[in-house]
Design a protein around this motif. Sequence first.
Motif, PDB file in Angstrom:
ATOM      1  N   ALA A  62     -14.031  18.954 -26.950  1.00 49.83           N
ATOM      2  CA  ALA A  62     -13.043  19.789 -26.277  1.00 49.83           C
ATOM      3  C   ALA A  62     -11.684  19.101 -26.212  1.00 49.83           C
ATOM      4  O   ALA A  62     -11.581  17.873 -26.278  1.00 49.83           O
ATOM      5  CB  ALA A  62     -13.510  20.114 -24.860  1.00 49.83           C
ATOM      6  N   LEU A  63     -10.648  19.920 -26.081  1.00 52.47           N
ATOM      7  CA  LEU A  63      -9.326  19.442 -25.709  1.00 52.47           C
ATOM      8  C   LEU A  63      -9.223  19.545 -24.194  1.00 52.47           C
ATOM      9  O   LEU A  63      -9.559  20.585 -23.618  1.00 52.47           O
ATOM     10  CB  LEU A  63      -8.235  20.278 -26.380  1.00 52.47           C
ATOM     11  N   GLU A  64      -8.775  18.482 -23.568  1.00 51.59           N
ATOM     12  CA  GLU A  64      -8.799  18.410 -22.109  1.00 51.59           C
ATOM     13  C   GLU A  64      -7.419  18.084 -21.548  1.00 51.59           C
ATOM     14  O   GLU A  64      -6.706  17.219 -22.079  1.00 51.59           O
ATOM     15  CB  GLU A  64      -9.800  17.346 -21.672  1.00 51.59           C
ATOM     16  N   ILE A  65      -7.061  18.774 -20.473  1.00 51.85           N
ATOM     17  CA  ILE A  65      -5.812  18.506 -19.751  1.00 51.85           C
ATOM     18  C   ILE A  65      -6.161  18.217 -18.291  1.00 51.85           C
ATOM     19  O   ILE A  65      -6.596  19.117 -17.571  1.00 51.85           O
ATOM     20  CB  ILE A  65      -4.841  19.695 -19.835  1.00 51.85           C
ATOM     21  N   PRO A  66      -5.990  16.977 -17.841  1.00 48.48           N
ATOM     22  CA  PRO A  66      -6.168  16.672 -16.419  1.00 48.48           C
ATOM     23  C   PRO A  66      -4.856  16.842 -15.665  1.00 48.48           C
ATOM     24  O   PRO A  66      -3.773  16.696 -16.242  1.00 48.48           O
ATOM     25  CB  PRO A  66      -6.600  15.204 -16.441  1.00 48.48           C
ATOM     26  N   VAL A  67      -4.951  17.131 -14.379  1.00 49.64           N
ATOM     27  CA  VAL A  67      -3.776  17.169 -13.504  1.00 49.64           C
ATOM     28  C   VAL A  67      -4.174  16.404 -12.242  1.00 49.64           C
ATOM     29  O   VAL A  67      -4.664  16.991 -11.268  1.00 49.64           O
ATOM     30  CB  VAL A  67      -3.330  18.605 -13.177  1.00 49.64           C
ATOM     31  N   TYR A  68      -3.965  15.103 -12.268  1.00 49.08           N
ATOM     32  CA  TYR A  68      -4.445  14.233 -11.204  1.00 49.08           C
ATOM     33  C   TYR A  68      -3.278  13.713 -10.348  1.00 49.08           C
ATOM     34  O   TYR A  68      -2.225  13.346 -10.880  1.00 49.08           O
ATOM     35  CB  TYR A  68      -5.181  13.020 -11.775  1.00 49.08           C
ATOM     36  N   VAL A  69      -3.502  13.650  -9.053  1.00 47.66           N
ATOM     37  CA  VAL A  69      -2.597  12.941  -8.155  1.00 47.66           C
ATOM     38  C   VAL A  69      -3.009  11.464  -8.193  1.00 47.66           C
ATOM     39  O   VAL A  69      -4.166  11.122  -7.953  1.00 47.66           O
ATOM     40  CB  VAL A  69      -2.675  13.486  -6.723  1.00 47.66           C
ATOM     41  N   ASN A  70      -2.056  10.602  -8.493  1.00 47.60           N
ATOM     42  CA  ASN A  70      -2.321   9.191  -8.737  1.00 47.60           C
ATOM     43  C   ASN A  70      -1.633   8.340  -7.656  1.00 47.60           C
ATOM     44  O   ASN A  70      -0.414   8.372  -7.514  1.00 47.60           O
ATOM     45  CB  ASN A  70      -1.778   8.820 -10.126  1.00 47.60           C
ATOM     46  N   TYR A  71      -2.442   7.600  -6.885  1.00 45.20           N
ATOM     47  CA  TYR A  71      -1.926   6.752  -5.816  1.00 45.20           C
ATOM     48  C   TYR A  71      -1.898   5.301  -6.305  1.00 45.20           C
ATOM     49  O   TYR A  71      -2.927   4.758  -6.717  1.00 45.20           O
ATOM     50  CB  TYR A  71      -2.806   6.898  -4.583  1.00 45.20           C
ATOM     51  N   PHE A 113       0.808  -1.216   0.000  1.00 48.56           N
ATOM     52  CA  PHE A 113       0.000   0.000   0.000  1.00 48.56           C
ATOM     53  C   PHE A 113       0.845   1.271   0.000  1.00 48.56           C
ATOM     54  O   PHE A 113       0.324   2.340  -0.308  1.00 48.56           O
ATOM     55  CB  PHE A 113      -0.937   0.008   1.205  1.00 48.56           C
ATOM     56  N   TRP A 114       2.118   1.162   0.343  1.00 46.42           N
ATOM     57  CA  TRP A 114       2.964   2.373   0.349  1.00 46.42           C
ATOM     58  C   TRP A 114       4.399   1.980   0.044  1.00 46.42           C
ATOM     59  O   TRP A 114       4.970   1.121   0.715  1.00 46.42           O
ATOM     60  CB  TRP A 114       2.870   3.086   1.680  1.00 46.42           C
ATOM     61  N   ASP A 115       4.939   2.621  -0.978  1.00 41.72           N
ATOM     62  CA  ASP A 115       6.306   2.322  -1.400  1.00 41.72           C
ATOM     63  C   ASP A 115       6.993   3.631  -1.742  1.00 41.72           C
ATOM     64  O   ASP A 115       6.650   4.296  -2.725  1.00 41.72           O
ATOM     65  CB  ASP A 115       6.280   1.383  -2.617  1.00 41.72           C
ATOM     66  N   GLU A 116       7.975   4.017  -0.914  1.00 42.25           N
ATOM     67  CA  GLU A 116       8.692   5.270  -1.130  1.00 42.25           C
ATOM     68  C   GLU A 116       9.918   5.082  -2.019  1.00 42.25           C
ATOM     69  O   GLU A 116      10.710   6.011  -2.184  1.00 42.25           O
ATOM     70  CB  GLU A 116       9.122   5.869   0.208  1.00 42.25           C
ATOM     71  N   LEU A 132       6.772  10.413  -8.741  1.00 38.13           N
ATOM     72  CA  LEU A 132       7.539  11.021  -7.659  1.00 38.13           C
ATOM     73  C   LEU A 132       8.206   9.939  -6.826  1.00 38.13           C
ATOM     74  O   LEU A 132       9.397  10.009  -6.542  1.00 38.13           O
ATOM     75  CB  LEU A 132       6.623  11.880  -6.794  1.00 38.13           C
ATOM     76  N   ILE A 133       7.408   8.963  -6.401  1.00 40.69           N
ATOM     77  CA  ILE A 133       7.893   7.746  -5.758  1.00 40.69           C
ATOM     78  C   ILE A 133       7.075   6.600  -6.358  1.00 40.69           C
ATOM     79  O   ILE A 133       6.178   6.822  -7.169  1.00 40.69           O
ATOM     80  CB  ILE A 133       7.736   7.794  -4.219  1.00 40.69           C
ATOM     81  N   ASN A 134       7.335   5.390  -5.952  1.00 38.55           N
ATOM     82  CA  ASN A 134       6.603   4.257  -6.523  1.00 38.55           C
ATOM     83  C   ASN A 134       5.102   4.332  -6.259  1.00 38.55           C
ATOM     84  O   ASN A 134       4.299   3.865  -7.060  1.00 38.55           O
ATOM     85  CB  ASN A 134       7.155   2.936  -5.989  1.00 38.55           C
ATOM     86  N   SER A 135       4.712   4.924  -5.137  1.00 36.80           N
ATOM     87  CA  SER A 135       3.290   4.956  -4.784  1.00 36.80           C
ATOM     88  C   SER A 135       2.558   6.216  -5.227  1.00 36.80           C
ATOM     89  O   SER A 135       1.327   6.258  -5.158  1.00 36.80           O
ATOM     90  CB  SER A 135       3.118   4.791  -3.260  1.00 36.80           C
ATOM     91  N   ILE A 136       3.281   7.250  -5.653  1.00 37.80           N
ATOM     92  CA  ILE A 136       2.646   8.521  -6.010  1.00 37.80           C
ATOM     93  C   ILE A 136       3.180   9.018  -7.350  1.00 37.80           C
ATOM     94  O   ILE A 136       4.386   9.034  -7.584  1.00 37.80           O
ATOM     95  CB  ILE A 136       2.885   9.611  -4.944  1.00 37.80           C
TER      96      ILE A 136
END
Length: 224
Positions: free
Chosen positions: A115-124, A26-29, A71-75
């Motif tokens: 539309a043209l769409e740009i998402p900026v999502y934080v992905n866990y 569940f968490w890997d830094e 950023l890291i394996n989990s994020i």
Amino acid sequence: MSTTKFLLAAVAAAAVTLPARGEVNFWDEGTPEKTVTYGARVGLNVSSLGGDFDWDSKAGLQLGAAVDWHLINSISINTGLYFTMKGAKTNFTEVDSEGSNYFYSSFYERLTYNALEIPVYVNYHITVAPESTVQVFFGPYFDLGIYGRGLLKWSEGNKNYQESGSMFGDDGGFNRFNVGVGLGAAYTWHRCQVALSYQLGCTHAAKDYSGSWNNFAITLGYNF
């Protein structure tokens, strides 16, 4: 069941049904093998207009290119550029009377918003097995309308009529630029991915009416 609860339930079900072999992480830094990954996406939208409109939903296509900055394996931060086909439709019948005579008028209206769409999502990312992950993502998205057209068809008695025009500008009244928030869940196996997402518009779709574009999507992807 609301869309948010459905997405959370889907993620929970995936985590429960996967084999419990001590492989779930569940968490890997740790440092990712690749800082940036790219992928192609294609899917189906089911969009609608809420608020003053309260119209029926309309299906459309979604396709684009995804970029994941790890950023890291989990994020990771997930973005990209997508072409999305959204819209809405409605139809109704009006009845007028004159003495004992009744007159029926039927109306059908359809809006097509591309539309043209740009998402900026934080992905866990949750590692559930070798080369197999579940992702949960959330964040803002930005839409720029490149094509918008409204179609109105109506009939009065035995006569049929039709009008169409641009949704944008002073005559159309719709906004080209829209902002909202999206959330969803995805499952990735090796390089293949399937995802469910929901987008809730935060800006008014039209200038003189309340209501925003809302969209549910299922997408298939391949990561390079």
